[in-house]
Design a protein around this motif. Sequence first.
Motif, PDB file in Angstrom:
ATOM      1  N   GLY A   1      58.618  74.036  12.320  1.00  0.00           N
ATOM      2  CA  GLY A   1      59.928  74.410  11.804  1.00  0.00           C
ATOM      3  C   GLY A   1      61.112  73.781  12.506  1.00  0.00           C
ATOM      4  N   ARG A   2      60.917  73.308  13.733  1.00  0.00           N
ATOM      5  CA  ARG A   2      62.070  72.830  14.505  1.00  0.00           C
ATOM      6  C   ARG A   2      61.680  71.641  15.379  1.00  0.00           C
ATOM      7  NH1 ARG A   2      64.431  77.790  17.817  1.00  0.00           N
ATOM      8  NH2 ARG A   2      66.405  76.718  17.523  1.00  0.00           N
TER       9      ARG A   2
ATOM     10  N   ARG B   1      59.394  69.381  13.470  1.00  0.00           N
ATOM     11  CA  ARG B   1      60.127  68.939  12.270  1.00  0.00           C
ATOM     12  C   ARG B   1      60.073  67.421  12.142  1.00  0.00           C
ATOM     13  NH1 ARG B   1      65.862  71.457  11.620  1.00  0.00           N
ATOM     14  NH2 ARG B   1      64.539  73.134  10.794  1.00  0.00           N
TER      15      ARG B   1
ATOM     16  N   ASP C   1      59.739  81.153  12.121  1.00  0.00           N
ATOM     17  CA  ASP C   1      60.988  81.408  11.401  1.00  0.00           C
ATOM     18  C   ASP C   1      60.951  80.764  10.019  1.00  0.00           C
ATOM     19  OD1 ASP C   1      63.871  80.736  10.573  1.00  0.00           O
ATOM     20  OD2 ASP C   1      64.188  82.099  12.271  1.00  0.00           O
TER      21      ASP C   1
ATOM     22  N   ASP D   1      63.726  78.135   9.240  1.00  0.00           N
ATOM     23  CA  ASP D   1      63.470  76.846   9.882  1.00  0.00           C
ATOM     24  C   ASP D   1      62.420  76.061   9.106  1.00  0.00           C
ATOM     25  OD1 ASP D   1      65.292  77.212  11.915  1.00  0.00           O
ATOM     26  OD2 ASP D   1      63.817  77.989  13.347  1.00  0.00           O
TER      27      ASP D   1
ATOM     28  N   LYS E   1      63.861  74.691   5.947  1.00  0.00           N
ATOM     29  CA  LYS E   1      64.766  73.578   6.233  1.00  0.00           C
ATOM     30  C   LYS E   1      63.971  72.299   6.484  1.00  0.00           C
ATOM     31  CE  LYS E   1      68.679  72.218   9.144  1.00  0.00           C
ATOM     32  NZ  LYS E   1      69.583  72.639  10.248  1.00  0.00           N
ATOM     33  N   THR E   2      62.887  72.421   7.224  1.00  0.00           N
ATOM     34  CA  THR E   2      62.034  71.261   7.462  1.00  0.00           C
ATOM     35  C   THR E   2      61.461  70.739   6.158  1.00  0.00           C
ATOM     36  OG1 THR E   2      61.429  71.967   9.693  1.00  0.00           O
ATOM     37  CG2 THR E   2      59.934  70.439   8.596  1.00  0.00           C
TER      38      THR E   2
ATOM     39  N   GLU F   1      68.086  71.808  18.991  1.00  0.00           N
ATOM     40  CA  GLU F   1      68.117  73.248  19.250  1.00  0.00           C
ATOM     41  C   GLU F   1      68.293  73.591  20.728  1.00  0.00           C
ATOM     42  OE1 GLU F   1      65.787  72.450  15.521  1.00  0.00           O
ATOM     43  OE2 GLU F   1      65.715  71.701  17.581  1.00  0.00           O
TER      44      GLU F   1
END
Length: 268
Positions: A21-22, A26, A45, A48, A51-52, A213
Amino acid sequence: MVEPESIENDIPKMAVITGGGRGIGRAITERLVAHGWHCLIAGLDREDLEKTAGGAGGKVATLECDVSTEAGMNALTAMADRQDEELKLLVNCAARSTPMPLFEQDEQVWRAELATNVTAISMLTGWAISKMRHSGGGSIVNIGSVYGRLGLNSRFYNQDRFPQDEDEGPVRAVAYHASKGAVAALTRDLAIAAGKWHVRVNTVCPGMICIPERPIEPERKLQFREWTPLQRLGRPEDVAAAVEFLASEDSSFITGAELVVDGGWSIW
């Protein structure tokens, strides 16, 4: 005439990525999608993950779960089993790190970090090997760290993060370091076990990677550049490129290896 190898390369391949996710996860997802992979990404999450998936384009399925738990691992493997494509790549990217005073270590925190950083990798890798051995092989890439090979020198960091206290002891990331050392050993052992089925198991060890992040102060960035032979910090995309290489046929004779991605930071 189209060569048989070209036809094979057109067949969609499925990759499962934990911690997708991040940050590095990602970037790995985006890189793999750009190279024709279909991805299933897991993380804690949902926003997240979405978004990815939205940024990567292509076919990306998401699953909100905690792979440090048996329920989370079972949910992920069950969802992977329902996908149309055969599993050809597992990227174990999910990780936890909780620095704490040396004399005040919390056993629950220790267990939680090792559950994510070691146990989940071992269990999911075993599952992936059992799948890949029936489909002609595949690749497993574990995200380790230069800190699986080195001790942490706290002067490289803001002292607010690693303060020194005579009563509680210096703040350290003991569980994280122990877990990343375990990942390297686990990778070697599983590479031996899986080799006869043409399943390769490798580790990528990032160094100082600047992740959106977790922003780094400008003065700290300058110091890291000065301490790095290539004179810059790493990017998540640098790690993603290494993962994609280890997933590809270009690395077909590489297994049990540690690929360090740190701009030379750890060689002096």
